[in-house]
Motif scaffolding. Sequence first.
Motif, PDB file in Angstrom:
ATOM      1  N   SER A 248      56.151 -23.345 -10.445  1.00  0.00           N
ATOM      2  CA  SER A 248      56.472 -22.522  -9.275  1.00  0.00           C
ATOM      3  C   SER A 248      55.335 -21.540  -8.962  1.00  0.00           C
ATOM      4  CB  SER A 248      57.775 -21.751  -9.504  1.00  0.00           C
ATOM      5  OG  SER A 248      58.874 -22.636  -9.624  1.00  0.00           O
ATOM      6  N   VAL A 249      54.702 -21.006 -10.014  1.00  0.00           N
ATOM      7  CA  VAL A 249      53.559 -20.110  -9.809  1.00  0.00           C
ATOM      8  C   VAL A 249      52.405 -20.878  -9.183  1.00  0.00           C
ATOM      9  CG1 VAL A 249      51.815 -18.699 -10.957  1.00  0.00           C
ATOM     10  CG2 VAL A 249      54.202 -18.511 -11.652  1.00  0.00           C
ATOM     11  N   HIS A 250      52.082 -22.042  -9.747  1.00  0.00           N
ATOM     12  CA  HIS A 250      50.972 -22.849  -9.228  1.00  0.00           C
ATOM     13  C   HIS A 250      51.213 -23.276  -7.787  1.00  0.00           C
ATOM     14  CE1 HIS A 250      49.750 -24.056 -13.600  1.00  0.00           C
ATOM     15  NE2 HIS A 250      49.382 -22.831 -13.280  1.00  0.00           N
ATOM     16  N   GLN A 251      52.472 -23.470  -7.418  1.00  0.00           N
ATOM     17  CA  GLN A 251      52.812 -23.880  -6.056  1.00  0.00           C
ATOM     18  C   GLN A 251      53.044 -22.685  -5.133  1.00  0.00           C
ATOM     19  OE1 GLN A 251      56.243 -26.371  -6.677  1.00  0.00           O
ATOM     20  NE2 GLN A 251      55.039 -28.102  -7.461  1.00  0.00           N
ATOM     21  N   ARG A 252      52.733 -21.480  -5.615  1.00  0.00           N
ATOM     22  CA  ARG A 252      52.802 -20.231  -4.849  1.00  0.00           C
ATOM     23  C   ARG A 252      54.224 -19.866  -4.430  1.00  0.00           C
ATOM     24  NH1 ARG A 252      47.579 -18.593  -2.887  1.00  0.00           N
ATOM     25  NH2 ARG A 252      45.992 -20.112  -3.488  1.00  0.00           N
ATOM     26  N   ARG A 253      55.206 -20.378  -5.137  1.00  0.00           N
ATOM     27  CA  ARG A 253      56.587 -19.983  -4.873  1.00  0.00           C
ATOM     28  C   ARG A 253      56.960 -18.725  -5.652  1.00  0.00           C
ATOM     29  NH1 ARG A 253      60.030 -23.686  -6.738  1.00  0.00           N
ATOM     30  NH2 ARG A 253      58.572 -25.242  -7.512  1.00  0.00           N
ATOM     31  N   ILE A 254      56.185 -18.412  -6.672  1.00  0.00           N
ATOM     32  CA  ILE A 254      56.314 -17.168  -7.430  1.00  0.00           C
ATOM     33  C   ILE A 254      54.972 -16.454  -7.382  1.00  0.00           C
ATOM     34  CG2 ILE A 254      56.647 -16.126  -9.703  1.00  0.00           C
ATOM     35  CD1 ILE A 254      58.573 -18.310 -10.392  1.00  0.00           C
ATOM     36  N   GLY A 255      54.994 -15.179  -7.027  1.00  0.00           N
ATOM     37  CA  GLY A 255      53.761 -14.397  -6.988  1.00  0.00           C
ATOM     38  C   GLY A 255      53.988 -13.005  -7.531  1.00  0.00           C
ATOM     39  N   PHE A 256      52.907 -12.360  -7.949  1.00  0.00           N
ATOM     40  CA  PHE A 256      52.979 -11.025  -8.538  1.00  0.00           C
ATOM     41  C   PHE A 256      52.196 -10.060  -7.657  1.00  0.00           C
ATOM     42  CE2 PHE A 256      52.570 -14.269 -11.955  1.00  0.00           C
ATOM     43  CZ  PHE A 256      53.902 -14.295 -12.326  1.00  0.00           C
ATOM     44  N   PRO A 257      52.864  -9.028  -7.106  1.00  0.00           N
ATOM     45  CA  PRO A 257      52.155  -8.060  -6.259  1.00  0.00           C
ATOM     46  C   PRO A 257      50.944  -7.481  -6.989  1.00  0.00           C
ATOM     47  CG  PRO A 257      54.521  -7.681  -6.197  1.00  0.00           C
ATOM     48  CD  PRO A 257      54.284  -8.690  -7.270  1.00  0.00           C
ATOM     49  N   THR A 258      49.771  -7.638  -6.392  1.00  0.00           N
ATOM     50  CA  THR A 258      48.515  -7.283  -7.056  1.00  0.00           C
ATOM     51  C   THR A 258      47.700  -6.345  -6.180  1.00  0.00           C
ATOM     52  OG1 THR A 258      48.462  -9.442  -8.152  1.00  0.00           O
ATOM     53  CG2 THR A 258      46.419  -8.199  -8.114  1.00  0.00           C
TER      54      THR A 258
END
Length: 478
Positions: free
Chosen positions: A142-152
């Motif tokens: 999900s992270v690799h597919q940009r469905r999960i992201g972390f505010p940076t």
Amino acid sequence: MKAKQVTLRYLFFDALSAMIAWALLFVFRKIGFENFVFGDLTQIFSDANFWWGIVLIPAGWIVLYTIQGTYKNVLRKSRLKEAQDTIIATLIGVVAIFFALMLDDEVGNYRNYYLSPLFLFFTHLVLTYTFRVVQTSQIVRSVHQRRIGFPTLLIGSHKKAYQTYLDLENQEKYSGNNFVGFVSVDCDPGTASAAETRLSAIMPCLGTTEDIKVLIEQHHVEEVIIAVEDNEQAQIQQILRTLDGCGEVIIKITPDARDIILGMVRVDSIFHSPLITINTRLMPEWQYSVKRIADVVLSLLALIILSPVFLITALLVKLSSPGPVFYAQERIGYMGKPFKMHKFRSMYVDAESCGPALSRDDDPRITPFGRFMRKVRLDEIPQFYNVLKGTMSIVGYRPERQFYIDQIVKRCPEYLLLQRIKPGITSWGQVKYGYASSVDEMCDRLKYDLLYLENMSLATDIKILIYTVGIIFQGRGK
């Protein structure tokens, strides 16, 4: 996918794995120790120990995993790290179950007796890690597919910052950095470079380094990436000091060739851009959990055991001078948050009617009984209530009022580093230096508290507690 939902899934499947492993162990032991007939499930379901195990064993595993820190940062898990943690926790848990439940078993065949913990180890490990690796793989995907992201938040505004953004966006596997904006290290708005202009076209410039703390709270930032130019390196220490008071934010810095040669760069994946991760955790996660458990247990024991002393002290405070028994004062604690610290009143009422003032050895504001309480630290007993609430720890650093913190920071800005941890009833500074009666003495005592920060561990806490007990019995407080 929300972190709370993922955590609940981990909890469910960890409990389910523990139940299945216990049930299989129960059948294995029935076969080895008793005349168990396959298909005769009444031998299992009629045994109260089976049902007690189904309820209590999974609960024990969940407690162990919580202490280990398994359920923190569930969206940032690594499959390899997950395997290491699961093996360690399984080994500890199986050894505990063996000594608690199996050691006193009466058996005829000792081969099966010793095979039981091995059977439980491998069964529990395979089941637990299988469920976990499936969930972790789903999260990573999900992270690799940009469905999960972390505010940076990106700190930097010139060529290196722009190139770092491009590297992270164009890497083969997305690492989850969802940039909310960047902070300009250059305070002069009239000197915008071409790189900064290009960066501004991609994400907003949210302010300067003076705004970092506010921006992190406003945008719920989870990760900060520092990408400053070589001529801006001197500002990194100030940036890191600011970030120290921003909670559990992950901090990463772009490396140069020297950092790579010295082996300072570690990456979680060969597909990710190389960044130096600043470790803001002063102890392993399990030690934080044990420290909190010890705080709660010792505080409860102290309040129960010392209850007669508590009542007698309260009575003597009331009889020795007019005024309330307890004294509550606002202090600054973990992450700069104010809280009310409770003590037995050791001074006359309105002792600070003329403004804040530190106590000294011959302070006339201290009552005769208050002077005795301070020598043997009786006035500190109510602070165990603060420990139970979670605003303090038994061992930490002595919290101060904002009035004095403002003065200390002007001389010793590194004082703010202490706010990375909870203040304590006792501290290395209290043991080695004692109470401070001036801002100068507070700055002198600071070096011991900073030493504690750099050497923080359960072993260090135990040493400080031993020395504190010695000071109490010798009456060397003041």
